[in-house]
Design a protein around this motif. Structure first.
Motif, PDB file in Angstrom:
ATOM      1  N   GLU A 150       0.835  -1.207   0.000  1.00 49.87           N
ATOM      2  CA  GLU A 150       0.000   0.000   0.000  1.00 49.87           C
ATOM      3  C   GLU A 150       0.872   1.259   0.000  1.00 49.87           C
ATOM      4  N   VAL A 151       1.973   1.227   0.742  1.00 46.55           N
ATOM      5  CA  VAL A 151       2.868   2.378   0.810  1.00 46.55           C
ATOM      6  C   VAL A 151       3.513   2.615  -0.548  1.00 46.55           C
ATOM      7  N   CYS A 159       2.355   1.669  -3.478  1.00 46.76           N
ATOM      8  CA  CYS A 159       1.316   2.101  -4.421  1.00 46.76           C
ATOM      9  C   CYS A 159       0.921   3.559  -4.183  1.00 46.76           C
ATOM     10  N   GLN A 160       0.873   4.007  -2.937  1.00 49.73           N
ATOM     11  CA  GLN A 160       0.568   5.411  -2.650  1.00 49.73           C
ATOM     12  C   GLN A 160       1.668   6.321  -3.188  1.00 49.73           C
ATOM     13  N   SER A 161       2.916   5.882  -3.069  1.00 54.53           N
ATOM     14  CA  SER A 161       4.032   6.679  -3.596  1.00 54.53           C
ATOM     15  C   SER A 161       3.948   6.776  -5.110  1.00 54.53           C
ATOM     16  N   ASP A 199       1.208   6.518  -6.944  1.00 61.08           N
ATOM     17  CA  ASP A 199       0.065   7.388  -7.252  1.00 61.08           C
ATOM     18  C   ASP A 199       0.426   8.859  -7.081  1.00 61.08           C
ATOM     19  N   SER A 200       1.197   9.170  -6.048  1.00 57.18           N
ATOM     20  CA  SER A 200       1.611  10.547  -5.809  1.00 57.18           C
ATOM     21  C   SER A 200       2.513  11.047  -6.934  1.00 57.18           C
ATOM     22  N   LYS A 239       0.321  -1.315 -12.959  1.00 56.47           N
ATOM     23  CA  LYS A 239      -0.484  -0.204 -12.474  1.00 56.47           C
ATOM     24  C   LYS A 239       0.036   1.149 -12.956  1.00 56.47           C
TER      25      LYS A 239
END
Length: 164
Positions: free
Chosen positions: A77-78, A80-82, A84-85, A111
């Motif tokens: 999750e970390v 993937c959040q990076s 996305d950012s 992704k």
């Protein structure tokens, strides 16, 4: 004794006026900071790149940023959040993103591959440098940067004059 109420009144007025003065100063400083932020918020680093000569224009148009993220036992999750950012940045089309993970980590390439100029995920094999290597984020970073440079040279994307 009349002295105590008079002293209390004078002290109250002094503290009240001092408080009002300090609030006014803080409000004024806040307005100044807000004005400066509004003035700067529309500026980007891209607007500040010199484009006076043909060489400067070439460098500005081909400017790219190599972003390396390495993980060792980080939750997906970390990561993937990076990603996305980074994909949400206005300069995502200039980013070459390289993620270094341990062998056996789930794949994240599908992704994000379409959001960036280039996107690579390296899987650091166990015992890549022999028995003297310790597993961890630092060894992942070493392997990732070496693999990224090799791939970018193969693709012809490594122009050190305009890569940050």
């Amino acid at each position: 004794d009349i002295f105590c109420p008079i002293f209390a009144a004078i002290y109250g007025l002094f503290v009240g006026w001092l408080g009002a003065f300090l609030l006014t100063v803080c409000a004024w400083r806040s307005l100044q900071a807000n004005f400066l932020m509004k003035k700067v918020v529309d500026e980007t680093w891209e607007d500040k790149i010199p484009r006076n000569t043909a060489e400067e224009r070439r460098l500005a148009n081909n400017l790219q940023h190599l972003v390396m993220m390495c993980g060792y036992k980080e939750p997906m999750e970390v990561i993937c959040q990076s990603i996305d950012s980074l994909a949400a940045q206005s300069v995502a089309h200039r980013l070459i993103v390289v993620i270094g993970l341990e062998e056996g980590t789930p794949d994240v390439a599908e992704k994000a591959a379409r959001s960036f100029k280039r996107f690579h995920v390296t899987k650091h094999p166990k015992q890549w440098a022999g028995g003297r290597e310790i597993r961890g984020k630092c060894s992942n970073a070493n392997y990732t940067m070496r693999a990224a440079v090799t791939r970018l040279e193969e693709y012809g994307d490594l122009d050190l004059s305009c890569t940050t």
